[in-house]
Design a protein around this motif. Structure first.
Motif, PDB file in Angstrom:
ATOM      1  N   LYS A   1       0.816  -1.216   0.000  1.00  0.00           N
ATOM      2  CA  LYS A   1       0.000   0.000   0.000  1.00  0.00           C
ATOM      3  C   LYS A   1       0.847   1.262   0.000  1.00  0.00           C
ATOM      4  O   LYS A   1       0.331   2.342  -0.269  1.00  0.00           O
ATOM      5  CB  LYS A   1      -0.973  -0.008   1.164  1.00  0.00           C
ATOM      6  CG  LYS A   1      -0.371  -0.102   2.511  1.00  0.00           C
ATOM      7  CD  LYS A   1      -1.446  -0.226   3.550  1.00  0.00           C
ATOM      8  CE  LYS A   1      -0.770  -0.577   4.857  1.00  0.00           C
ATOM      9  NZ  LYS A   1      -1.624  -0.909   5.898  1.00  0.00           N
TER      10      LYS A   1
ATOM     11  N   GLU B   1     -14.865   0.196 -10.717  1.00  0.00           N
ATOM     12  CA  GLU B   1     -14.730   0.922  -9.453  1.00  0.00           C
ATOM     13  C   GLU B   1     -14.627   2.401  -9.777  1.00  0.00           C
ATOM     14  O   GLU B   1     -13.780   2.818 -10.562  1.00  0.00           O
ATOM     15  CB  GLU B   1     -13.495   0.447  -8.682  1.00  0.00           C
ATOM     16  CG  GLU B   1     -13.419   1.107  -7.336  1.00  0.00           C
ATOM     17  CD  GLU B   1     -12.282   0.598  -6.481  1.00  0.00           C
ATOM     18  OE1 GLU B   1     -12.352   0.834  -5.281  1.00  0.00           O
ATOM     19  OE2 GLU B   1     -11.341  -0.002  -7.009  1.00  0.00           O
TER      20      GLU B   1
ATOM     21  N   TYR C   1      -5.461   2.057  -4.330  1.00  0.00           N
ATOM     22  CA  TYR C   1      -5.096   0.835  -3.617  1.00  0.00           C
ATOM     23  C   TYR C   1      -6.184  -0.234  -3.735  1.00  0.00           C
ATOM     24  O   TYR C   1      -5.883  -1.402  -3.993  1.00  0.00           O
ATOM     25  CB  TYR C   1      -4.786   1.152  -2.146  1.00  0.00           C
ATOM     26  CG  TYR C   1      -4.404  -0.043  -1.315  1.00  0.00           C
ATOM     27  CD1 TYR C   1      -3.291  -0.811  -1.637  1.00  0.00           C
ATOM     28  CD2 TYR C   1      -5.134  -0.403  -0.202  1.00  0.00           C
ATOM     29  CE1 TYR C   1      -2.929  -1.901  -0.875  1.00  0.00           C
ATOM     30  CE2 TYR C   1      -4.774  -1.492   0.581  1.00  0.00           C
ATOM     31  CZ  TYR C   1      -3.677  -2.238   0.231  1.00  0.00           C
ATOM     32  OH  TYR C   1      -3.319  -3.323   0.983  1.00  0.00           O
ATOM     33  N   SER C   2      -7.437   0.150  -3.577  1.00  0.00           N
ATOM     34  CA  SER C   2      -8.531  -0.821  -3.705  1.00  0.00           C
ATOM     35  C   SER C   2      -8.559  -1.419  -5.105  1.00  0.00           C
ATOM     36  O   SER C   2      -8.828  -2.611  -5.275  1.00  0.00           O
ATOM     37  CB  SER C   2      -9.882  -0.170  -3.398  1.00  0.00           C
ATOM     38  OG  SER C   2      -9.938   0.245  -2.068  1.00  0.00           O
ATOM     39  N   THR C   3      -8.285  -0.591  -6.106  1.00  0.00           N
ATOM     40  CA  THR C   3      -8.246  -1.084  -7.480  1.00  0.00           C
ATOM     41  C   THR C   3      -7.123  -2.096  -7.662  1.00  0.00           C
ATOM     42  O   THR C   3      -7.302  -3.123  -8.323  1.00  0.00           O
ATOM     43  CB  THR C   3      -8.073   0.083  -8.462  1.00  0.00           C
ATOM     44  OG1 THR C   3      -9.143   1.004  -8.277  1.00  0.00           O
ATOM     45  CG2 THR C   3      -8.059  -0.385  -9.904  1.00  0.00           C
TER      46      THR C   3
ATOM     47  N   THR D   1      -7.142   7.807   2.089  1.00  0.00           N
ATOM     48  CA  THR D   1      -7.023   6.349   2.111  1.00  0.00           C
ATOM     49  C   THR D   1      -7.993   5.726   3.119  1.00  0.00           C
ATOM     50  O   THR D   1      -8.293   6.295   4.157  1.00  0.00           O
ATOM     51  CB  THR D   1      -5.583   5.914   2.456  1.00  0.00           C
ATOM     52  OG1 THR D   1      -5.229   6.452   3.714  1.00  0.00           O
ATOM     53  CG2 THR D   1      -4.606   6.370   1.390  1.00  0.00           C
ATOM     54  N   THR D   2      -8.500   4.555   2.778  1.00  0.00           N
ATOM     55  CA  THR D   2      -9.433   3.826   3.631  1.00  0.00           C
ATOM     56  C   THR D   2      -8.651   2.947   4.599  1.00  0.00           C
ATOM     57  O   THR D   2      -7.630   2.371   4.230  1.00  0.00           O
ATOM     58  CB  THR D   2     -10.351   2.938   2.752  1.00  0.00           C
ATOM     59  OG1 THR D   2     -11.000   3.771   1.799  1.00  0.00           O
ATOM     60  CG2 THR D   2     -11.384   2.219   3.592  1.00  0.00           C
TER      61      THR D   2
ATOM     62  N   THR E   1     -11.860   5.806  -6.845  1.00  0.00           N
ATOM     63  CA  THR E   1     -10.966   4.910  -6.123  1.00  0.00           C
ATOM     64  C   THR E   1      -9.999   5.616  -5.190  1.00  0.00           C
ATOM     65  O   THR E   1      -9.272   4.954  -4.469  1.00  0.00           O
ATOM     66  CB  THR E   1     -10.159   4.043  -7.098  1.00  0.00           C
ATOM     67  OG1 THR E   1      -9.363   4.913  -7.911  1.00  0.00           O
ATOM     68  CG2 THR E   1     -11.064   3.195  -7.954  1.00  0.00           C
TER      69      THR E   1
ATOM     70  N   THR F   1     -11.195  -1.884   4.148  1.00  0.00           N
ATOM     71  CA  THR F   1     -10.928  -2.389   2.797  1.00  0.00           C
ATOM     72  C   THR F   1     -11.093  -3.907   2.774  1.00  0.00           C
ATOM     73  O   THR F   1     -11.740  -4.466   1.889  1.00  0.00           O
ATOM     74  CB  THR F   1      -9.513  -1.992   2.341  1.00  0.00           C
ATOM     75  OG1 THR F   1      -9.399  -0.577   2.358  1.00  0.00           O
ATOM     76  CG2 THR F   1      -9.215  -2.511   0.949  1.00  0.00           C
ATOM     77  N   TYR F   2     -10.527  -4.576   3.769  1.00  0.00           N
ATOM     78  CA  TYR F   2     -10.631  -6.032   3.883  1.00  0.00           C
ATOM     79  C   TYR F   2     -12.099  -6.450   3.984  1.00  0.00           C
ATOM     80  O   TYR F   2     -12.543  -7.358   3.271  1.00  0.00           O
ATOM     81  CB  TYR F   2      -9.839  -6.495   5.107  1.00  0.00           C
ATOM     82  CG  TYR F   2      -9.938  -7.970   5.398  1.00  0.00           C
ATOM     83  CD1 TYR F   2      -9.248  -8.885   4.612  1.00  0.00           C
ATOM     84  CD2 TYR F   2     -10.694  -8.442   6.457  1.00  0.00           C
ATOM     85  CE1 TYR F   2      -9.321 -10.245   4.882  1.00  0.00           C
ATOM     86  CE2 TYR F   2     -10.766  -9.796   6.736  1.00  0.00           C
ATOM     87  CZ  TYR F   2     -10.088 -10.690   5.945  1.00  0.00           C
ATOM     88  OH  TYR F   2     -10.166 -12.032   6.208  1.00  0.00           O
TER      89      TYR F   2
ATOM     90  N   LEU G   1     -13.928  -5.962   0.585  1.00  0.00           N
ATOM     91  CA  LEU G   1     -13.544  -6.951  -0.428  1.00  0.00           C
ATOM     92  C   LEU G   1     -14.079  -8.337  -0.093  1.00  0.00           C
ATOM     93  O   LEU G   1     -14.452  -9.095  -0.999  1.00  0.00           O
ATOM     94  CB  LEU G   1     -12.021  -6.988  -0.584  1.00  0.00           C
ATOM     95  CG  LEU G   1     -11.409  -5.749  -1.213  1.00  0.00           C
ATOM     96  CD1 LEU G   1      -9.889  -5.819  -1.167  1.00  0.00           C
ATOM     97  CD2 LEU G   1     -11.899  -5.566  -2.642  1.00  0.00           C
TER      98      LEU G   1
END
Length: 71
Positions: free
Chosen positions: A16, A54, A61-63, A31-32, A57, A37-38, A41
């Motif tokens: 990250k 998405e 990072y999520s992407t 940032t999340t 974003t 994020t976990y 997902l």
């Protein structure tokens, strides 16, 4: 590999730092939290080969994690 294990593996294998740090090393504000994020997902249940759109974003990072999950 179980879905939850795949998400945990993606989080371990995608650094990250390249997405959450400014060039001088300070943390980006948008940032999340990694635990959120976990959780997101895990609930999304993407599979290898899925197509994902998405929008908004933030750092990307999520992407990157989604790209790891869908191959």
């Amino acid at each position: 590999m179980a879905h939850v294990d795949r998400v945990a593996s993606a989080l371990k294998n995608v650094s990250k730092d390249g997405y959450e740090l400014e060039p001088e090393g300070s943390r980006l504000m948008q940032t999340t939290r990694p635990d959120l994020t976990y959780a997101m997902l895990r609930q999304l249940w993407v599979q290898v080969g899925d197509a994902v759109l998405e929008i908004g974003t933030g750092s990307g990072y999520s992407t990157a994690l989604l790209a790891k999950l869908v191959g």
